[in-house]
Scaffold this active site. Structure first.
Site, short mmCIF file in Angstrom:
data_model
loop_
_atom_site.label_atom_id
_atom_site.label_comp_id
_atom_site.label_asym_id
_atom_site.label_seq_id
_atom_site.Cartn_x
_atom_site.Cartn_y
_atom_site.Cartn_z
N LYS A 75 2.16 -1.86 8.95
CA LYS A 75 1.64 -0.58 8.46
C LYS A 75 0.46 -0.59 9.22
O LYS A 75 -0.45 -1.51 9.17
CB LYS A 75 1.59 -0.84 7.19
CG LYS A 75 2.09 0.28 5.95
CD LYS A 75 1.93 -0.08 4.72
CE LYS A 75 1.83 1.06 3.70
NZ LYS A 75 1.76 0.81 2.41
O1 G3P Z 1 0.89 1.78 -0.91
C1 G3P Z 1 0.31 3.14 -0.75
C2 G3P Z 1 0.28 3.79 -1.96
O2 G3P Z 1 1.61 3.89 -2.49
C3 G3P Z 1 -0.78 3.63 -2.98
O3 G3P Z 1 -0.45 4.32 -4.09
O4 G3P Z 1 -1.08 4.63 -6.58
O5 G3P Z 1 -2.97 3.40 -5.09
O6 G3P Z 1 -2.60 5.91 -4.55
P1 G3P Z 1 -1.99 4.66 -5.17
#
Ligand code: G3P
Length: 218
Positions: free
Chosen positions: A83
């Protein structure tokens, strides 16, 4: 549609995998930091639990270091997808790594133009963050339909992984649009399979059957 778990927690991954519906795992530095163990250690164990793409994020922000870190991560296991953040240096690193056949997931995507650039440089996956857009009063799902349309126009093979999912409706909306992958916290995966009427219905079936005990096999 593929379901990925967005976690670095092994207990959650084990539970999810036992349902047979987890096709891959995504992690990020915040999720790995919560586990208090090294990325390499956690990554190896995740790869043993799930036979599918496992996204591991670099922490470098200069392309040269990103490339070295990405190559190191890719060597950990055949299922590792590296990533990279969608910044200028990340775009440069993406070009080099995709040229070497390393699968890259471009993350922190918040606009269609970012997704277009990532696809042009050979990203294997893009991760648009719907929840964080919703958080600032911008419709996250509109980004997904824009990217789908753009990729379709030009025949890009880059997969759209809907990230920053907060609830089951996000998953259903992404599926309606035809996104390739949804990555979600374990709690959302659990919510997806539940319905109160299922539980009420089962309770009634079993209660009715219990009233006729004589019908039970002897
Ligand atoms: O891994 C990236 C993403 O899914 C993060 O989610 O909930 O931290 O915005 P969030």
């Amino acid at each position: 549609m593929k379901f990925f778990l967005d976690t670095a927690n092994l207990k959650e991954i084990r539970e999810g995998a036992s349902l047979g519906i987890v096709d891959g795992v995504t992690t990020n530095p915040s999720l790995v930091a919560k586990e208090g163990r090294s990325l390499e250690e956690v990554a190896r164990e995740i790869c043993d639990l799930v036979d599918g793409p496992i996204s591991l994020e670099v922490i470098s922000i200069e392309s040269k270091e990103m490339i070295e870190e990405a190559r190191r991560l890719a060597r950990l296991h055949k299922n590792v997808v590296v990533k990279l953040p969608m910044i200028r240096e990340g775009v440069k690193a993406l070009k080099v790594l995709s040229g070497e056949g390393i699968r890259v997931n471009m993350t922190l995507i918040f606009s269609p133009s970012q997704a277009l650039i990532a696809a042009k440089n050979g990203a294997y996956i893009v991760s648009p963050f719907v929840g964080r857009l919703d958080d600032i009063s911008s419709e996250g799902m509109n980004l997904i339909s824009d990217i789908l349309k753009i990729y379709d126009n030009y025949g890009f093979n880059t997969q759209i992984l809907v990230a920053s999912i907060r609830h089951p409706v996000h998953v259903v909306q992404a599926a309606r649009l035809g996104a390739h992958i949804a990555t979600m916290p374990y709690s959302v995966l659990e919510q997806l399979l539940k319905h109160p009427l299922t539980d009420i219905g089962l309770e009634k079936f079993l209660a009715d059957w219990q009233k006729r005990k004589e019908l039970l096999p002897k």
